[in-house]
Design a protein around this motif. Structure first.
Motif, PDB file in Angstrom:
ATOM      1  N   GLN A 196       0.805  -1.211   0.000  1.00 20.17           N
ATOM      2  CA  GLN A 196       0.000   0.000   0.000  1.00 20.17           C
ATOM      3  C   GLN A 196       0.838   1.262   0.000  1.00 20.17           C
ATOM      4  O   GLN A 196       0.365   2.313  -0.381  1.00 20.17           O
ATOM      5  CB  GLN A 196      -0.935  -0.001   1.219  1.00 20.17           C
ATOM      6  N   ASP A 197       2.057   1.181   0.430  1.00 18.69           N
ATOM      7  CA  ASP A 197       2.917   2.356   0.513  1.00 18.69           C
ATOM      8  C   ASP A 197       4.346   1.890   0.293  1.00 18.69           C
ATOM      9  O   ASP A 197       4.784   0.930   0.910  1.00 18.69           O
ATOM     10  CB  ASP A 197       2.767   3.008   1.894  1.00 18.69           C
ATOM     11  N   LEU A 198       5.058   2.564  -0.599  1.00 15.61           N
ATOM     12  CA  LEU A 198       6.425   2.172  -0.930  1.00 15.61           C
ATOM     13  C   LEU A 198       7.305   3.411  -0.956  1.00 15.61           C
ATOM     14  O   LEU A 198       6.936   4.428  -1.532  1.00 15.61           O
ATOM     15  CB  LEU A 198       6.454   1.484  -2.305  1.00 15.61           C
ATOM     16  N   SER A 199       8.454   3.331  -0.308  1.00 19.09           N
ATOM     17  CA  SER A 199       9.438   4.416  -0.349  1.00 19.09           C
ATOM     18  C   SER A 199      10.807   3.791  -0.597  1.00 19.09           C
ATOM     19  O   SER A 199      10.936   2.576  -0.692  1.00 19.09           O
ATOM     20  CB  SER A 199       9.441   5.196   0.968  1.00 19.09           C
ATOM     21  N   SER A 200      11.827   4.615  -0.646  1.00 18.00           N
ATOM     22  CA  SER A 200      13.175   4.091  -0.861  1.00 18.00           C
ATOM     23  C   SER A 200      13.689   3.309   0.354  1.00 18.00           C
ATOM     24  O   SER A 200      14.612   2.510   0.232  1.00 18.00           O
ATOM     25  CB  SER A 200      14.137   5.229  -1.190  1.00 18.00           C
ATOM     26  N   ASP A 201      13.082   3.516   1.519  1.00 13.82           N
ATOM     27  CA  ASP A 201      13.515   2.847   2.746  1.00 13.82           C
ATOM     28  C   ASP A 201      12.732   1.583   3.079  1.00 13.82           C
ATOM     29  O   ASP A 201      13.206   0.733   3.819  1.00 13.82           O
ATOM     30  CB  ASP A 201      13.394   3.783   3.944  1.00 13.82           C
ATOM     31  N   GLY A 202      11.494   1.490   2.573  1.00 11.61           N
ATOM     32  CA  GLY A 202      10.686   0.348   2.957  1.00 11.61           C
ATOM     33  C   GLY A 202       9.302   0.389   2.350  1.00 11.61           C
ATOM     34  O   GLY A 202       9.022   1.163   1.434  1.00 11.61           O
ATOM     35  N   PHE A 203       8.429  -0.444   2.894  1.00 10.77           N
ATOM     36  CA  PHE A 203       7.054  -0.497   2.400  1.00 10.77           C
ATOM     37  C   PHE A 203       6.117  -1.001   3.488  1.00 10.77           C
ATOM     38  O   PHE A 203       6.542  -1.532   4.514  1.00 10.77           O
ATOM     39  CB  PHE A 203       6.949  -1.374   1.148  1.00 10.77           C
ATOM     40  N   TYR A 204       4.837  -0.809   3.233  1.00 10.66           N
ATOM     41  CA  TYR A 204       3.775  -1.258   4.124  1.00 10.66           C
ATOM     42  C   TYR A 204       2.847  -2.126   3.300  1.00 10.66           C
ATOM     43  O   TYR A 204       2.452  -1.753   2.190  1.00 10.66           O
ATOM     44  CB  TYR A 204       3.024  -0.046   4.682  1.00 10.66           C
ATOM     45  N   CYS A 205       2.540  -3.300   3.810  1.00  5.17           N
ATOM     46  CA  CYS A 205       1.635  -4.192   3.092  1.00  5.17           C
ATOM     47  C   CYS A 205       0.650  -4.803   4.083  1.00  5.17           C
ATOM     48  O   CYS A 205       0.758  -4.606   5.296  1.00  5.17           O
ATOM     49  CB  CYS A 205       2.411  -5.270   2.345  1.00  5.17           C
ATOM     50  N   ARG A 206      -0.311  -5.542   3.544  1.00  9.00           N
ATOM     51  CA  ARG A 206      -1.310  -6.228   4.372  1.00  9.00           C
ATOM     52  C   ARG A 206      -1.209  -7.722   4.116  1.00  9.00           C
ATOM     53  O   ARG A 206      -1.054  -8.146   2.984  1.00  9.00           O
ATOM     54  CB  ARG A 206      -2.701  -5.727   4.015  1.00  9.00           C
TER      55      ARG A 206
END
Length: 89
Positions: free
Chosen positions: A11-21
């Motif tokens: 759901q959210d991605l950046s250069s440092d990490g991500f958030y998923c379900r």
């Protein structure tokens, strides 16, 4: 191996990490190998994705929502592009 394969939606991605379900529970601090499929962002590759192999550390696990999905916060510790074709100019 394939028995350890788990598909999630990021759901959210950046250069440092991500958030998923995920319905699978992970523990904070756990190291996980994963493959992200990110948009190619090339006009000639509409809809194409590129795999990014990552080693991530689970940094946050949220309580499950009403559908049983846990929010999983992941920090990317290492990554590489296993099959990127060189662009020609």
């Amino acid at each position: 191996d394939d028995s350890d394969f788990l598909a999630t939606e990021t759901q959210d991605l950046s250069s440092d990490g991500f958030y998923c379900r995920s319905k699978t529970v992970f523990a904070p601090g756990e190291l996980v190998d994963c493959t992200l499929h990110v948009p190619a962002h090339r006009p000639q590759a509409s809809g194409e994705t590129l795999p990014v192999k990552c080693r991530v550390r689970i940094v946050r696990v949220d309580e499950p929502d009403s559908q049983g999905f846990h929010g999983i916060g992941c920090r990317i510790e290492d990554y590489h592009f296993p099959s990127v074709e060189p662009l020609t100019s």
